[in-house]
Design an enzyme around this catalytic site. Structure first.
Site, short mmCIF file in Angstrom:
data_model
loop_
_atom_site.label_atom_id
_atom_site.label_comp_id
_atom_site.label_asym_id
_atom_site.label_seq_id
_atom_site.Cartn_x
_atom_site.Cartn_y
_atom_site.Cartn_z
N SER A 173 29.32 40.56 75.39
CA SER A 173 30.75 40.70 75.09
C SER A 173 31.29 39.53 74.30
O SER A 173 32.20 39.68 73.49
CB SER A 173 31.55 40.87 76.38
OG SER A 173 31.19 42.06 77.04
N SER A 226 18.88 29.68 81.45
CA SER A 226 19.18 28.75 82.52
C SER A 226 20.27 27.80 82.02
O SER A 226 21.24 28.20 81.39
CB SER A 226 17.91 28.01 82.95
OG SER A 226 18.17 27.11 84.00
N LYS A 286 21.06 28.34 89.05
CA LYS A 286 20.16 28.07 87.93
C LYS A 286 18.86 27.43 88.39
O LYS A 286 17.80 27.70 87.82
CB LYS A 286 20.87 27.19 86.89
CG LYS A 286 22.05 27.88 86.19
CD LYS A 286 21.62 29.17 85.51
CE LYS A 286 22.76 29.81 84.74
NZ LYS A 286 22.36 31.08 84.08
#
Length: 268
Positions: free
Chosen positions: A13, A131, A149
């Site tokens: 998006s 990440s 992460k």
């Protein structure tokens, strides 16, 4: 005639995902980009938009099945969809942490499990998981994001060992700050504790300063494309601060790294 590489990028998006999808398309790839709501998504030239919510297993399976029915396969999966959150660990509710992990960890796991069967069957494929430098560094007042992460990094390294036998490789891309809506508009924990106010405010100001001087996401996107189409590496960091931080973490003693981080975030 060369058959184009079929690429699936989640979360196109805006920001890094959108720029990455554009760069894959310019490289001649057949690109599919996922958005949560097709009705409100802005068109992306050269990219076929597909509805997918990475938090919903059925949604992920439908999207992947749809892409394979159109393209015949998926050669590259880029797990870009993600969210951030700020707040001390003590301030963050378990429910808020669940939302973070549903997107950043389990969302990636859902898409991986959806694409792997056809990659295994063809004995080829590349998975690129986005990440962060916070996947190998701590981040005061972004502890749950950093934890997600770190989890993604462990998942990715283990997965790479498992799927190598099938001709599939997994890569981590670890960017630092980029000027994106994810970083500029991060939600905060809903139950702040006053004792953390001073340092939380200083930390937030430091993040804003870094975002304001950060580059646009183009260089991160270029690193992702190279990670997907170029020679395999387990980890790739975009040029600039991310590469520097990676070297500092590897080669500097822990004490100076810790002191430097506290100074950067304005902690006492």
């Amino acid at each position: 005639m060369t058959t184009p590489t079929v690429v699936l990028v989640t979360g196109v998006s805006s920001g890094i995902g959108r720029t990455t999808a554009e760069q894959f398309a310019r490289r001649g790839c057949e690109v599919y980009g996922t958005v949560r709501n097709l009705a409100t998504a802005a068109p992306l030239p050269g990219v076929t938009l597909v509805a997918m919510d990475v938090r919903d297993t059925d949604s992920v399976q439908r999207a992947v099945t749809d892409i394979i029915s159109r393209a015949g396969r998926i050669d590259v999966l880029v797990n870009n969809a993600g969210m951030n959150m700020t707040g001390a660990v003590e301030e963050t509710s378990i429910a808020e942490a669940h939302v973070m992990f549903e997107t950043n960890v389990f969302g990636a796991m859902r898409t991986i499990q959806a694409v792997l069967p056809q990659m295994r069957q063809r004995r080829a494929g590349r998975i690129v998981n986005i990440s962060s430098v916070l996947g190998f560094l701590p981040a005061p007042y972004m502890g749950l994001y950093s934890a997600s992460k770190h989890a993604l990094e462990g998942l990715s390294e283990s997965l790479d060992h498992e799927v190598r036998q099938f001709g599939i490789r997994v890569t981590l891309v670890e960017p630092a700050y980029a000027r994106t809506s994810l970083e500029a508009n991060s939600p905060t924990a809903k139950s702040p504790i006053a004792a953390y106010d001073r340092e939380r405010t200083a930390s937030a100001a430091a993040v804003v300063r870094e975002i304001n001087k950060a580059p646009a996401p183009d260089s991160v996107a270029a690193t992702i494309v190279e990670a997907a189409l170029g020679k395999w590496q387990m980890r790739k960091t975009p040029p600039g601060p991310a590469s520097l931080l990676s070297k500092l973490r590897r080669f500097m003693p822990a004490g100076p790294v810790d002191a430097s981080l506290r100074k950067q975030f304005g902690l006492g």
